[in-house]
Design a protein around this motif. Structure first.
Motif, PDB file in Angstrom:
ATOM      1  N   ARG A 152      36.059  15.091  33.826  1.00  0.00           N
ATOM      2  CA  ARG A 152      35.672  13.685  33.745  1.00  0.00           C
ATOM      3  C   ARG A 152      34.361  13.519  32.983  1.00  0.00           C
ATOM      4  O   ARG A 152      33.437  14.313  33.122  1.00  0.00           O
ATOM      5  N   LYS A 153      34.310  12.440  32.207  1.00  0.00           N
ATOM      6  CA  LYS A 153      33.103  12.112  31.454  1.00  0.00           C
ATOM      7  C   LYS A 153      32.382  10.894  32.022  1.00  0.00           C
ATOM      8  O   LYS A 153      31.205  10.670  31.719  1.00  0.00           O
ATOM      9  N   LYS A 154      33.114  10.091  32.818  1.00  0.00           N
ATOM     10  CA  LYS A 154      32.486   8.920  33.412  1.00  0.00           C
ATOM     11  C   LYS A 154      33.233   8.513  34.670  1.00  0.00           C
ATOM     12  O   LYS A 154      34.347   8.975  34.927  1.00  0.00           O
ATOM     13  N   ASP A 155      32.601   7.653  35.448  1.00  0.00           N
ATOM     14  CA  ASP A 155      33.240   7.088  36.635  1.00  0.00           C
ATOM     15  C   ASP A 155      32.693   5.677  36.831  1.00  0.00           C
ATOM     16  O   ASP A 155      31.611   5.336  36.331  1.00  0.00           O
ATOM     17  N   VAL A 156      33.438   4.858  37.556  1.00  0.00           N
ATOM     18  CA  VAL A 156      33.034   3.484  37.854  1.00  0.00           C
ATOM     19  C   VAL A 156      33.187   3.254  39.349  1.00  0.00           C
ATOM     20  O   VAL A 156      34.215   3.597  39.929  1.00  0.00           O
ATOM     21  N   ILE A 157      32.159   2.704  39.967  1.00  0.00           N
ATOM     22  CA  ILE A 157      32.241   2.361  41.396  1.00  0.00           C
ATOM     23  C   ILE A 157      31.788   0.917  41.594  1.00  0.00           C
ATOM     24  O   ILE A 157      31.020   0.374  40.798  1.00  0.00           O
ATOM     25  N   PHE A 194      28.819   5.320  35.384  1.00  0.00           N
ATOM     26  CA  PHE A 194      27.897   6.420  35.104  1.00  0.00           C
ATOM     27  C   PHE A 194      28.588   7.477  34.249  1.00  0.00           C
ATOM     28  O   PHE A 194      29.754   7.812  34.452  1.00  0.00           O
ATOM     29  N   TYR A 195      27.828   7.961  33.268  1.00  0.00           N
ATOM     30  CA  TYR A 195      28.349   8.842  32.227  1.00  0.00           C
ATOM     31  C   TYR A 195      27.697  10.215  32.335  1.00  0.00           C
ATOM     32  O   TYR A 195      26.483  10.329  32.539  1.00  0.00           O
ATOM     33  N   ALA A 196      28.515  11.261  32.165  1.00  0.00           N
ATOM     34  CA  ALA A 196      27.999  12.625  32.181  1.00  0.00           C
ATOM     35  C   ALA A 196      27.057  12.840  30.996  1.00  0.00           C
ATOM     36  O   ALA A 196      27.172  12.162  29.965  1.00  0.00           O
ATOM     37  N   PRO A 197      26.097  13.761  31.105  1.00  0.00           N
ATOM     38  CA  PRO A 197      25.184  14.045  29.988  1.00  0.00           C
ATOM     39  C   PRO A 197      25.942  14.386  28.712  1.00  0.00           C
ATOM     40  O   PRO A 197      27.003  15.013  28.745  1.00  0.00           O
ATOM     41  N   LYS A 229      19.004  10.942  37.454  1.00  0.00           N
ATOM     42  CA  LYS A 229      18.718  12.013  36.497  1.00  0.00           C
ATOM     43  C   LYS A 229      19.985  12.741  36.068  1.00  0.00           C
ATOM     44  O   LYS A 229      19.998  13.440  35.054  1.00  0.00           O
ATOM     45  N   SER A 230      21.067  12.569  36.840  1.00  0.00           N
ATOM     46  CA  SER A 230      22.306  13.291  36.553  1.00  0.00           C
ATOM     47  C   SER A 230      23.176  12.602  35.515  1.00  0.00           C
ATOM     48  O   SER A 230      24.025  13.249  34.885  1.00  0.00           O
ATOM     49  N   PHE A 231      22.998  11.300  35.324  1.00  0.00           N
ATOM     50  CA  PHE A 231      23.887  10.511  34.471  1.00  0.00           C
ATOM     51  C   PHE A 231      23.099   9.476  33.672  1.00  0.00           C
ATOM     52  O   PHE A 231      21.936   9.205  33.963  1.00  0.00           O
ATOM     53  N   ALA A 232      23.774   8.893  32.684  1.00  0.00           N
ATOM     54  CA  ALA A 232      23.351   7.593  32.160  1.00  0.00           C
ATOM     55  C   ALA A 232      24.040   6.563  33.046  1.00  0.00           C
ATOM     56  O   ALA A 232      25.266   6.575  33.196  1.00  0.00           O
ATOM     57  N   VAL A 233      23.252   5.693  33.662  1.00  0.00           N
ATOM     58  CA  VAL A 233      23.766   4.802  34.708  1.00  0.00           C
ATOM     59  C   VAL A 233      23.675   3.357  34.237  1.00  0.00           C
ATOM     60  O   VAL A 233      22.585   2.841  33.975  1.00  0.00           O
ATOM     61  N   ARG A 234      24.843   2.704  34.127  1.00  0.00           N
ATOM     62  CA  ARG A 234      24.903   1.300  33.705  1.00  0.00           C
ATOM     63  C   ARG A 234      25.198   0.429  34.922  1.00  0.00           C
ATOM     64  O   ARG A 234      26.186   0.634  35.623  1.00  0.00           O
TER      65      ARG A 234
END
Length: 420
Positions: A44-49, A176-179, A161-166
């Motif tokens: 996975r490269k991203k997830d949405v919650i 949130f997106y993986a580095p 710090k683990s992701f780019a968080v929108r």
């Protein structure tokens, strides 16, 4: 004056306008260890919650050691995970771990907490093992009463710090997106500095129409305020011409008092806000010494909610894109009272504090009054969030309230008034 509710409970249940000002010291669990990061499952490269937004604050579901979900505030203003629900002392079997003294900004005694890495946390399709966490031995914030739902803790730096968080405040969704994942950047880039696990930006404010001042602000989405301005160098931040005394929140060691007022303008690069509400805490050099990071104040969620916000800690950037809430004005509570919830088992709404000279005092309300109805509608038909918004709705609005005091029912007419 206490009219029927224990005074010690009233003091503990005061509203947290600045929801958490937390400075953890004497904690030997490094927040810079690269080994501790959330990882998305598989490829996975991203997830949405989805999240709950209550009083501008973000509440997300978190699984702890494969149990849950538990309600956590997602807060850029904290480093270590903080667990405020004392039940976790038994759930996680932490007897073998050492107790530490926690110091913070505020008045009162130090608070004891258990520090542990014996926790695996899961958010959406991501997981982190051995996350450093502080488990408080006393629930000093009582966030559950403040927000009207059970709150178990606070999650901050390790997630960001683990992701780019929108964060989309309009749809109540977090992506949130993986580095190193390529995605379309939305908004204006504002340089971000991460110091001691917290994000800081430079901004420009004008207390009046004649002066402009560059300030360093902590970006604290876990605080429901627009702005908090504390210091200018080694002196208190200058007050605007008109302010009112206010309870600005609670820190680890107690209440934070000061004044509330409006500044002429806040500039975040191309974005300009006029007539912005700001809190001015009583100056305390102890806070500056404890935090160890020179800053003028903090930028809270009441400003951030005007944007689609992306935190990119890895690349030292914050991105802001106007949302449909961009034109929304800043309004303070117009009732002059603070309310909280007790569950036994249903929700009971009590007044915890009345500001002197406020509409609530004029109406004859007192701390300890239990609210039964508002405009002929039973209190069970409202959420705490709905009541909070109602009390800041518009200048001159009249609300008919029924309360009980020492088992005696009373009807009062509350007329809202814009005091700042």
């Amino acid at each position: 004056m206490n009219m029927g509710w224990p005074l010690n409970q009233l003091k503990r249940l005061k509203s947290i306008f600045l929801i958490v000002v937390i400075i953890l010291v004497s904690i030997h669990l490094s927040t810079s260890a690269s080994a501790q990061s959330f990882k998305l499952d598989g490829q996975r490269k991203k997830d949405v919650i989805d999240f709950l937004r209550i009083k501008n604050l973000i509440v997300i579901p978190v699984y702890i050691n494969n149990k849950g979900p538990y309600n956590f505030l997602l807060d850029t203003g904290v480093g270590q995970m903080i667990i405020t629900d004392t039940a976790f002392l038994k759930i996680l079997n932490v007897k073998k771990f050492q107790t530490y003294k926690i110091q913070g900004y505020g008045l009162g005694k130090d608070i004891e907490a258990i520090l542990t890495r014996n926790i695996t946390a899961r958010v959406g399709k991501s997981e982190i093992k051995n996350i450093p966490a502080a488990i408080f031995k006393e629930d000093i914030f009582d966030l559950s009463s403040y927000l009207g739902i059970k709150i178990h803790g606070i999650l901050g730096y390790y997630f960001f710090k683990s992701f780019a968080v929108r964060i989309n405040y309009s749809s109540n969704k977090i992506t949130f997106y993986a580095p190193n994942t390529k995605f379309k950047i939305k908004g204006t880039k504002i340089p971000l500095r991460i110091i001691n696990a917290k994000p800081y930006i430079q901004a420009e404010i004008s207390v009046d129409s004649l002066t402009k001042t560059e300030v360093t602000l902590l970006v604290d989405n876990g605080s429901s305020h627009p702005l908090m301005l504390e210091a200018m160098g080694d002196r208190p931040f200058p007050l605007p011409d008109r302010t009112i005394p206010a309870n600005l929140g609670v820190g680890i060691n107690g209440e934070i008092t000061g004044n509330m007022g409006r500044i002429y303008a806040l500039n975040l690069q191309e974005f300009t806000f006029k007539s912005v509400l700001a809190g001015f805490p009583l100056y305390d050099s102890q806070r500056i010494d404890l935090e160890g990071t020179p800053r003028n104040g903090s930028l809270g969620a009441e400003v951030l909610k005007h944007f689609l916000v992306t935190f990119d800690y890895e690349n030292d950037a914050l991105y802001l894109k106007k949302s449909n809430a961009y034109q929304k004005k800043f309004d303070h509570d117009m009732s002059g009272m603070e309310i909280y919830v007790l569950k036994s088992p249903k929700d009971h709404y009590y007044i915890s504090r009345i500001e002197p000279g406020s509409p609530a005092e004029t109406a004859g309300l007192y701390p300890g009054d239990e609210i039964l109805t508002v405009d002929f509608k039973g209190i069970e038909h409202y959420t705490l969030n709905e009541l909070t918004e109602m009390f800041r709705d518009r200048d001159g609005r009249q609300l008919l309230m029924e309360v009980t005091r020492k088992n005696e029912r009373k009807i009062v007419l509350l007329k809202l008034k814009r005091r700042i």
